[in-house]
Design a protein around this motif. Structure first.
Motif, PDB file in Angstrom:
ATOM      1  N   ILE A  86       0.838  -1.207   0.000  1.00  0.00           N
ATOM      2  CA  ILE A  86       0.000   0.000   0.000  1.00  0.00           C
ATOM      3  C   ILE A  86       0.874   1.258   0.000  1.00  0.00           C
ATOM      4  N   GLU A  87       1.993   1.208   0.744  1.00  0.00           N
ATOM      5  CA  GLU A  87       2.960   2.315   0.716  1.00  0.00           C
ATOM      6  C   GLU A  87       3.461   2.568  -0.705  1.00  0.00           C
ATOM      7  N   ALA A  88       3.770   1.471  -1.411  1.00  0.00           N
ATOM      8  CA  ALA A  88       4.286   1.577  -2.786  1.00  0.00           C
ATOM      9  C   ALA A  88       3.261   2.211  -3.720  1.00  0.00           C
ATOM     10  N   MET A  89       1.963   2.104  -3.349  1.00  0.00           N
ATOM     11  CA  MET A  89       0.901   2.700  -4.159  1.00  0.00           C
ATOM     12  C   MET A  89       0.664   4.163  -3.784  1.00  0.00           C
ATOM     13  N   GLY A  90       1.367   4.626  -2.740  1.00  0.00           N
ATOM     14  CA  GLY A  90       1.301   6.049  -2.379  1.00  0.00           C
ATOM     15  C   GLY A  90       0.222   6.410  -1.384  1.00  0.00           C
ATOM     16  N   PHE A  91      -0.259   5.434  -0.593  1.00  0.00           N
ATOM     17  CA  PHE A  91      -1.320   5.716   0.384  1.00  0.00           C
ATOM     18  C   PHE A  91      -0.775   5.636   1.804  1.00  0.00           C
ATOM     19  N   PRO A  92      -1.331   6.449   2.726  1.00  0.00           N
ATOM     20  CA  PRO A  92      -0.891   6.408   4.125  1.00  0.00           C
ATOM     21  C   PRO A  92      -1.416   5.137   4.807  1.00  0.00           C
ATOM     22  N   VAL A  93      -0.555   4.386   5.466  1.00  0.00           N
ATOM     23  CA  VAL A  93      -0.949   3.100   6.025  1.00  0.00           C
ATOM     24  C   VAL A  93      -0.092   2.772   7.239  1.00  0.00           C
ATOM     25  N   ILE A  94      -0.638   2.009   8.162  1.00  0.00           N
ATOM     26  CA  ILE A  94       0.144   1.506   9.295  1.00  0.00           C
ATOM     27  C   ILE A  94      -0.325   0.092   9.627  1.00  0.00           C
ATOM     28  N   SER A  95       0.637  -0.783   9.939  1.00  0.00           N
ATOM     29  CA  SER A  95       0.289  -2.142  10.346  1.00  0.00           C
ATOM     30  C   SER A  95       0.455  -2.272  11.854  1.00  0.00           C
ATOM     31  N   LEU A  96      -0.500  -2.965  12.504  1.00  0.00           N
ATOM     32  CA  LEU A  96      -0.498  -3.103  13.964  1.00  0.00           C
ATOM     33  C   LEU A  96      -0.790  -4.548  14.366  1.00  0.00           C
ATOM     34  N   THR A  97      -0.062  -5.029  15.362  1.00  0.00           N
ATOM     35  CA  THR A  97      -0.325  -6.374  15.893  1.00  0.00           C
ATOM     36  C   THR A  97      -1.534  -6.321  16.826  1.00  0.00           C
ATOM     37  N   GLY A  98      -1.953  -7.495  17.295  1.00  0.00           N
ATOM     38  CA  GLY A  98      -3.090  -7.556  18.221  1.00  0.00           C
ATOM     39  C   GLY A  98      -2.845  -6.754  19.493  1.00  0.00           C
ATOM     40  N   TRP A  99      -1.616  -6.860  20.046  1.00  0.00           N
ATOM     41  CA  TRP A  99      -1.353  -6.125  21.301  1.00  0.00           C
ATOM     42  C   TRP A  99      -1.282  -4.630  21.058  1.00  0.00           C
ATOM     43  N   GLN A 100      -0.815  -4.203  19.867  1.00  0.00           N
ATOM     44  CA  GLN A 100      -0.736  -2.761  19.582  1.00  0.00           C
ATOM     45  C   GLN A 100      -2.108  -2.117  19.456  1.00  0.00           C
ATOM     46  N   VAL A 101      -3.111  -2.890  19.029  1.00  0.00           N
ATOM     47  CA  VAL A 101      -4.470  -2.321  18.932  1.00  0.00           C
ATOM     48  C   VAL A 101      -5.249  -2.545  20.223  1.00  0.00           C
ATOM     49  N   GLY A 102      -4.586  -3.117  21.237  1.00  0.00           N
ATOM     50  CA  GLY A 102      -5.245  -3.275  22.543  1.00  0.00           C
ATOM     51  C   GLY A 102      -6.311  -4.337  22.576  1.00  0.00           C
ATOM     52  N   LEU A 103      -6.110  -5.423  21.794  1.00  0.00           N
ATOM     53  CA  LEU A 103      -7.088  -6.516  21.816  1.00  0.00           C
ATOM     54  C   LEU A 103      -6.734  -7.452  22.976  1.00  0.00           C
ATOM     55  N   LYS A 104      -7.496  -7.338  24.067  1.00  0.00           N
ATOM     56  CA  LYS A 104      -7.210  -8.081  25.296  1.00  0.00           C
ATOM     57  C   LYS A 104      -8.013  -9.387  25.315  1.00  0.00           C
ATOM     58  N   THR A 105      -7.366 -10.445  25.816  1.00  0.00           N
ATOM     59  CA  THR A 105      -8.030 -11.758  25.861  1.00  0.00           C
ATOM     60  C   THR A 105      -7.901 -12.366  27.263  1.00  0.00           C
ATOM     61  N   ASN A 106      -8.589 -13.501  27.441  1.00  0.00           N
ATOM     62  CA  ASN A 106      -8.393 -14.259  28.685  1.00  0.00           C
ATOM     63  C   ASN A 106      -7.085 -15.049  28.613  1.00  0.00           C
ATOM     64  N   ARG A 107      -6.883 -15.962  29.551  1.00  0.00           N
ATOM     65  CA  ARG A 107      -5.589 -16.635  29.681  1.00  0.00           C
ATOM     66  C   ARG A 107      -5.445 -17.883  28.802  1.00  0.00           C
ATOM     67  N   ASN A 108      -6.471 -18.288  28.085  1.00  0.00           N
ATOM     68  CA  ASN A 108      -6.449 -19.568  27.368  1.00  0.00           C
ATOM     69  C   ASN A 108      -5.557 -19.533  26.130  1.00  0.00           C
ATOM     70  N   TYR A 109      -4.289 -19.885  26.300  1.00  0.00           N
ATOM     71  CA  TYR A 109      -3.377 -19.952  25.157  1.00  0.00           C
ATOM     72  C   TYR A 109      -3.925 -20.944  24.128  1.00  0.00           C
ATOM     73  N   GLY A 110      -3.851 -20.566  22.857  1.00  0.00           N
ATOM     74  CA  GLY A 110      -4.285 -21.468  21.783  1.00  0.00           C
ATOM     75  C   GLY A 110      -5.747 -21.363  21.423  1.00  0.00           C
ATOM     76  N   ASP A 111      -6.572 -20.896  22.357  1.00  0.00           N
ATOM     77  CA  ASP A 111      -8.010 -20.765  22.076  1.00  0.00           C
ATOM     78  C   ASP A 111      -8.590 -19.666  22.961  1.00  0.00           C
ATOM     79  N   ALA A 112      -7.961 -18.494  22.913  1.00  0.00           N
ATOM     80  CA  ALA A 112      -8.339 -17.393  23.803  1.00  0.00           C
ATOM     81  C   ALA A 112      -9.652 -16.742  23.363  1.00  0.00           C
ATOM     82  N   ARG A 113     -10.332 -16.133  24.334  1.00  0.00           N
ATOM     83  CA  ARG A 113     -11.549 -15.372  24.072  1.00  0.00           C
ATOM     84  C   ARG A 113     -11.268 -13.889  24.305  1.00  0.00           C
ATOM     85  N   ILE A 114     -11.840 -13.056  23.453  1.00  0.00           N
ATOM     86  CA  ILE A 114     -11.632 -11.611  23.571  1.00  0.00           C
ATOM     87  C   ILE A 114     -12.404 -11.079  24.779  1.00  0.00           C
ATOM     88  N   THR A 115     -11.732 -10.307  25.636  1.00  0.00           N
ATOM     89  CA  THR A 115     -12.417  -9.707  26.792  1.00  0.00           C
ATOM     90  C   THR A 115     -12.756  -8.242  26.541  1.00  0.00           C
TER      91      THR A 115
END
Length: 408
Positions: A86-115
């Motif tokens: 998208i950058e190469a096409m000349g548009f403003p863009v940012i990529s974010l991981t789950g933790w960067q967007v504040g997507l919080k889950t419970n403790r179940n590794y491998g099959d977590a639920r969003i809290t």
């Protein structure tokens, strides 16, 4: 004024450089139309399977925490590469991981639920008119550890973001044109539905249709997310998933689904006394083994039989648990059939349409397909058949409802 649109792209849609550029084109076209865009991406193609293989080479019994650390990298690769396109096409863009967007889950590794989701970062980036790319399938728990959301996790990420951001539309891009009356790979004359209710879609997803994951449909229904399933390749209009659809009362059946991940167990010669079923199913529930169709025979000679189905992946564990409690349960033997399949019809109009189940059974009878178990609800009828008959069962049932009666 533009709308806020959340778009999700599956693994096949981002499988290679050419397809990533195609996804970048779809995202930027939506952005150019004046909309704010949040796009959720899955890992490329077979990346997750490749990572699982790498883990097995190193440690086949790796902890779930470390598996999540590894598997979450696949989506991070996708969003970074797509952002570069998208950058190469000349548009403003940012990529974010789950933790960067504040997507919080419970403790179940491998099959977590969003809290919860802290939406401040995304809102800030959208406020600067950036396209936001989010890694699907992942979040972070209260220990600041990366977690993954299990099967269909990117669908769930997208719908959750659409709900919390109050998006105008959530588009799930896949490799098919939408939701069909049956799997078009099995039934050649399956037709695409223009719209389907949340309840029908939830049943189809739960019963084996692989277009959407059932957790994402549950969430869409709960938060009334405006959902559309469409192809990232064809450019054709997709299928709208909504609360109420037009002509709902006339459409008895919306689709036929198949699930081959089914095993049947029968406990033969149980004592015919109160509490037996409770003992059996509470034992399995304690071990988190989900039971689906249940059939109990009428007691004769002070004994009865109970048959039920579980996921094939749970068969060995279920059998072992029951054998371990053989004495307290008091059955004569366990009979196991690992080669079963569940075939189902789904339709919101069925409840007020007598004879729908009879048509299904007649189609199977005419094809010489034996029914082992039956389960019904207001909007579905499921039958258990031999796995070898499953594809043919889907075809003959589809023929009966959609070709002969022309309901759609």
């Amino acid at each position: 004024m533009g709308r806020l649109i959340v778009q999700k792209f599956g693994g096949t849609s981002v499988a290679n450089a050419e397809r990533l550029r195609n996804v970048a084109r779809i995202i930027t076209e939506t952005y150019k139309a004046g909309n704010d865009v949040v796009a959720v991406l899955s890992a490329q193609g077979d990346t997750t399977d490749d990572l699982l293989e790498k883990a097995a080479e190193i440690n086949p019994r790796a902890s779930k925490r470390e598996m999540d650390m590894l598997l979450s990298t696949g989506e991070q690769v996708s969003i970074a590469l797509c952002a570069m396109a998208i950058e190469a096409m000349g548009f403003p863009v940012i990529s974010l991981t789950g933790w960067q967007v504040g997507l919080k889950t419970n403790r179940n590794y491998g099959d977590a639920r969003i809290t919860r989701i802290d939406k401040d970062r995304i809102t800030s980036e959208l406020g600067q008119r950036r396209i936001v790319l989010v890694a699907g399938f992942q979040g972070i728990n209260r220990f600041d550890d990366v977690t993954t959301l299990g099967r269909g996790g990117s669908d769930t990420s997208a719908v959750a973001l659409a709900a919390v951001l109050h998006a105008d539309l959530c588009q799930i891009y896949t490799d098919v044109d939408g939701v069909f009356t049956a799997d078009p790979r099995i039934v050649k004359d399956a037709t695409k539905l223009d719209e389907i209710t949340y309840d029908e879609m939830l049943e189809l997803a739960t019963l084996g249709a692989q277009v959407l994951h059932n957790r994402s449909v549950e969430m869409a229904k709960k938060y009334q997310v405006n959902l559309e399933v469409l192809s990232s390749f064809s450019g054709n209009p997709g299928t709208k998933v909504k609360e109420v659809v037009k002509k709902m009362e006339k459409s008895h059946i919306s689709g036929v689904a198949k699930d081959k991940n089914i095993a049947r167990l029968a406990l033969v010669g149980l004592a015919d006394k109160p509490g037996t079923a409770f003992k059996i199913f509470s034992l399995l529930a304690r071990e988190k083994i989900n039971v689906d169709i249940i059939l109990q025979s009428i007691g004769r000679d002070e004994s009865k039989d109970i048959s039920f189905t579980v996921a094939r992946s749970d068969l060995e564990r279920a059998t072992e648990i029951l054998e371990r409690h053989h004495e307290s349960l008091g059955f004569k033997r366990i009979e196991v059939n690992a080669k079963s399949a569940k075939v189902s019809i789904v339709g919101a109009g069925m409840v007020n349409s007598p004879g729908v189940a009879a048509k299904m059974f007649e189609a199977l009878y005419d094809a010489g397909i034996n029914i082992n178990m039956i389960s019904t609800s207001e909007i579905k009828v499921s039958v258990l058949v031999d796995e070898s008959d499953a594809d043919r069962a889907v075809q003959v049932i589809h023929n009966r409802f959609f070709r002969e009666f022309g309901q759609r």
